[in-house]
Design an enzyme around this catalytic site. Sequence first.
Site, PDB file in Angstrom:
ATOM      1  N   GLU A 253       0.884  -1.174   0.000  1.00 34.71           N
ATOM      2  CA  GLU A 253       0.000   0.000   0.000  1.00 34.71           C
ATOM      3  C   GLU A 253       0.908   1.205   0.000  1.00 34.71           C
ATOM      4  OE1 GLU A 253      -3.241  -0.234  -0.017  1.00 34.71           O
ATOM      5  OE2 GLU A 253      -3.383  -2.381   0.332  1.00 34.71           O
ATOM      6  N   CYS A 290      -3.530   8.452   3.780  1.00 32.95           N
ATOM      7  CA  CYS A 290      -3.183   7.947   2.446  1.00 32.95           C
ATOM      8  C   CYS A 290      -4.343   8.127   1.479  1.00 32.95           C
ATOM      9  CB  CYS A 290      -2.824   6.472   2.546  1.00 32.95           C
ATOM     10  SG  CYS A 290      -4.042   5.534   3.455  1.00 32.95           S
TER      11      CYS A 290
HETATM   12  P1  NAP Z   1       8.433   4.855   4.616  1.00 29.24           P
HETATM   13  O1  NAP Z   1       9.635   5.640   4.865  1.00 29.24           O
HETATM   14  O2  NAP Z   1       8.390   3.959   3.446  1.00 29.24           O
HETATM   15  O3  NAP Z   1       8.142   4.073   5.969  1.00 29.24           O
HETATM   16  C1  NAP Z   1       7.108   3.145   6.074  1.00 29.24           C
HETATM   17  C2  NAP Z   1       7.561   1.974   6.936  1.00 29.24           C
HETATM   18  O4  NAP Z   1       8.624   1.288   6.282  1.00 29.24           O
HETATM   19  C3  NAP Z   1       8.095   2.386   8.291  1.00 29.24           C
HETATM   20  O5  NAP Z   1       7.729   1.436   9.249  1.00 29.24           O
HETATM   21  C4  NAP Z   1       9.599   2.379   8.059  1.00 29.24           C
HETATM   22  O6  NAP Z   1      10.340   2.212   9.234  1.00 29.24           O
HETATM   23  C5  NAP Z   1       9.730   1.173   7.170  1.00 29.24           C
HETATM   24  N1  NAP Z   1      10.958   1.131   6.394  1.00 29.24           N
HETATM   25  C6  NAP Z   1      11.770   2.145   6.035  1.00 29.24           C
HETATM   26  N2  NAP Z   1      12.796   1.676   5.296  1.00 29.24           N
HETATM   27  C7  NAP Z   1      12.624   0.336   5.183  1.00 29.24           C
HETATM   28  C8  NAP Z   1      13.338  -0.709   4.529  1.00 29.24           C
HETATM   29  N3  NAP Z   1      14.448  -0.482   3.827  1.00 29.24           N
HETATM   30  N4  NAP Z   1      12.879  -1.969   4.624  1.00 29.24           N
HETATM   31  C9  NAP Z   1      11.749  -2.227   5.312  1.00 29.24           C
HETATM   32  N5  NAP Z   1      11.027  -1.277   5.956  1.00 29.24           N
HETATM   33  C10 NAP Z   1      11.453  -0.012   5.889  1.00 29.24           C
HETATM   34  O7  NAP Z   1       7.160   5.769   4.454  1.00 29.24           O
HETATM   35  P2  NAP Z   1       6.862   7.158   5.146  1.00 29.24           P
HETATM   36  O8  NAP Z   1       7.427   8.207   4.286  1.00 29.24           O
HETATM   37  O9  NAP Z   1       7.161   7.167   6.578  1.00 29.24           O
HETATM   38  O10 NAP Z   1       5.270   7.085   5.024  1.00 29.24           O
HETATM   39  C11 NAP Z   1       4.519   7.945   4.298  1.00 29.24           C
HETATM   40  C12 NAP Z   1       4.048   7.314   3.007  1.00 29.24           C
HETATM   41  O11 NAP Z   1       3.210   6.211   3.267  1.00 29.24           O
HETATM   42  C13 NAP Z   1       3.236   8.268   2.215  1.00 29.24           C
HETATM   43  O12 NAP Z   1       3.834   8.389   0.962  1.00 29.24           O
HETATM   44  C14 NAP Z   1       1.878   7.656   2.086  1.00 29.24           C
HETATM   45  O13 NAP Z   1       1.309   7.786   0.837  1.00 29.24           O
HETATM   46  C15 NAP Z   1       2.107   6.241   2.374  1.00 29.24           C
HETATM   47  N6  NAP Z   1       0.943   5.680   3.032  1.00 29.24           N
HETATM   48  C16 NAP Z   1       0.147   4.806   2.330  1.00 29.24           C
HETATM   49  C17 NAP Z   1      -0.945   4.242   2.933  1.00 29.24           C
HETATM   50  C18 NAP Z   1      -1.818   3.243   2.230  1.00 29.24           C
HETATM   51  O14 NAP Z   1      -2.658   2.620   2.867  1.00 29.24           O
HETATM   52  N7  NAP Z   1      -1.655   3.038   0.952  1.00 29.24           N
HETATM   53  C19 NAP Z   1      -1.244   4.561   4.264  1.00 29.24           C
HETATM   54  C20 NAP Z   1      -0.429   5.461   4.928  1.00 29.24           C
HETATM   55  C21 NAP Z   1       0.660   5.998   4.305  1.00 29.24           C
HETATM   56  P3  NAP Z   1      10.943   3.468  10.031  1.00 29.24           P
HETATM   57  O15 NAP Z   1       9.791   4.282  10.462  1.00 29.24           O
HETATM   58  O16 NAP Z   1      11.673   2.827  11.145  1.00 29.24           O
HETATM   59  O17 NAP Z   1      11.835   4.179   9.042  1.00 29.24           O
END
Ligand code: NAP
Length: 505
Positions: A253, A290
């Site tokens: 997602e 999101c």
């Molecule tokens: P992110 O950096 O991708 O982080 C999301 C999760 O992934 C966190 O738990 C993060 O851990 C973890 N993570 C980071 N690097 C990783 C890796 N290399 N391997 C595995 N896991 C890893 O996303 P964000 O920027 O915080 O979140 C915002 C984004 O999420 C927005 O773009 C939004 O569109 C999207 N979103 C989508 C939905 C949906 O349902 N489609 C819902 C909410 C948000 P850490 O926090 O420890 O870095």
Amino acid sequence: MLESFLCGRWVRGEGVGTPIHDALDGSVVSSASTAGLDLIGALDHARSVGGPTLRAQTFAQRGAWLEALAKSIFAGRDALVDASRHGGTTRGDAKFDIDGAAGTLAWYGALGRSLGDRTVLLDGPPEPVLRSARFAGQHIFTPRLGAAVHINAFNFPAWGLCEKAAVAWLAGVPVVAKPATATAPLAVALVRRWLDEGLLPEGVLQLVVGNVGDLLDGVGAQDSVAFTGSAATAEKLRAHAAVVVRGARLNVEADSLNVAILGPDADEDTTRMFALDCVRDMTQKAGQKCTAIRRILVPQDRMDDVVEALVERLAAAAVGDPADKGTTTGPVASPAQREAVVSGTARLVAAGRVVWRGEAPEGGCFVAPTLLAIDGGVGAPVVHDEEVFGPVASLLPYDGSAKEAVAIAARGGGGLVASLYSDELAWAREVILGLAPWHGRIHWGSRKVADQSPGPGTVLPNLVHGGPGRAGGGEELGGERGLRFYLQRTAVMGDRAMMERMFAS
Ligand code: NAP
């Protein structure tokens, strides 16, 4: 420092860890580290202890347990609201997250009860094999034997944990959850509460708090990874050996440039519904949903009155300390998010013009809500490519035709939800059928439902959540459909009558 809950105990990682901030003033309130923790051992623990416990239960038993977890959240709501404060949520925002978590668990609990004393799900009736009257094929679903690894985004620390876990648990699969570090304190508070109340059988839920570390290196063929977050992280997961080599299932997602389309026929009531939905999505949770509307399509000749309607409502929003009763919009969740929203907004501003900008306190993680207008339709720069995850949305004028509305929506490359507002059946049908291949959910607003919808931004357990393309291509929830990600479908060929007896429960 926050601790992780692994193999039945709370454990602290080594080193200083990742800082966790207070969104109000940017100060460091805690930290999290997984350095030196046995994350691969946690996966083994889930498979060897949690899995057998869940698989020994019927759907009805798992359902009753999910309902108990939901009740515990409802009863502890105030303490959980407090645990989420550092993340900049108003009380209303926190309740949206926490009540959504409890509501989803309760909904899946009720589904479990309705599935009854079964342990096997059937996929349709027996199928005839060749010309035999007796020899038949029956598709069955059984729980996969691995762990469900849930990697969650920062914006819904309670709902994100529970919506994924509810589905995996009802399917009979144990969970290893990794909340986003920035807002992990609420997930930790929730798990501590369930443990204190004796509601978590050994191994059914473990919590990895901090960096993901080497967790994925232990993920194998029977495991499933459900991820919510950015497209950049999704790309890394898709390429990981756990998925590419060992064949673990992956559900993504990711980003979504959700549209709201005002139909040319929209009357006062339908337009009011549209305006309410647009403003709610900009202000609720400071736009960090999101499913929030990012692109607002308005017939060219309605631009002036729509701008007036939106600005009137936006001007009533109060950005400030989320602890103040009058505040409607708090800061974004962390300094990193603030930086991303400010720079993304600047790129949108360069592509169009600011129609309205609200006021926000100086400092902390506050950002001023901003409404822009960007011309160019399908060719408009930036707005179809960049998701600004904050209280920001862009108006896009269009010619009022279903064709252009669909073409502009599709430029987002695939989304979680799209909304249209119209009472004109033929126009709405053309838009809905045009939007459908690009979206997981479509919200159709019209006069007679104007006061009955929670808006497109609310994800419901019985409806599918996910979307194609940019949105990640995944699918969660959707009632019983959601269970399938955690189940193996197998075609069993044999004696029809004997199989009917065998799979009756
Ligand atoms: P992110 O950096 O991708 O982080 C999301 C999760 O992934 C966190 O738990 C993060 O851990 C973890 N993570 C980071 N690097 C990783 C890796 N290399 N391997 C595995 N896991 C890893 O996303 P964000 O920027 O915080 O979140 C915002 C984004 O999420 C927005 O773009 C939004 O569109 C999207 N979103 C989508 C939905 C949906 O349902 N489609 C819902 C909410 C948000 P850490 O926090 O420890 O870095």
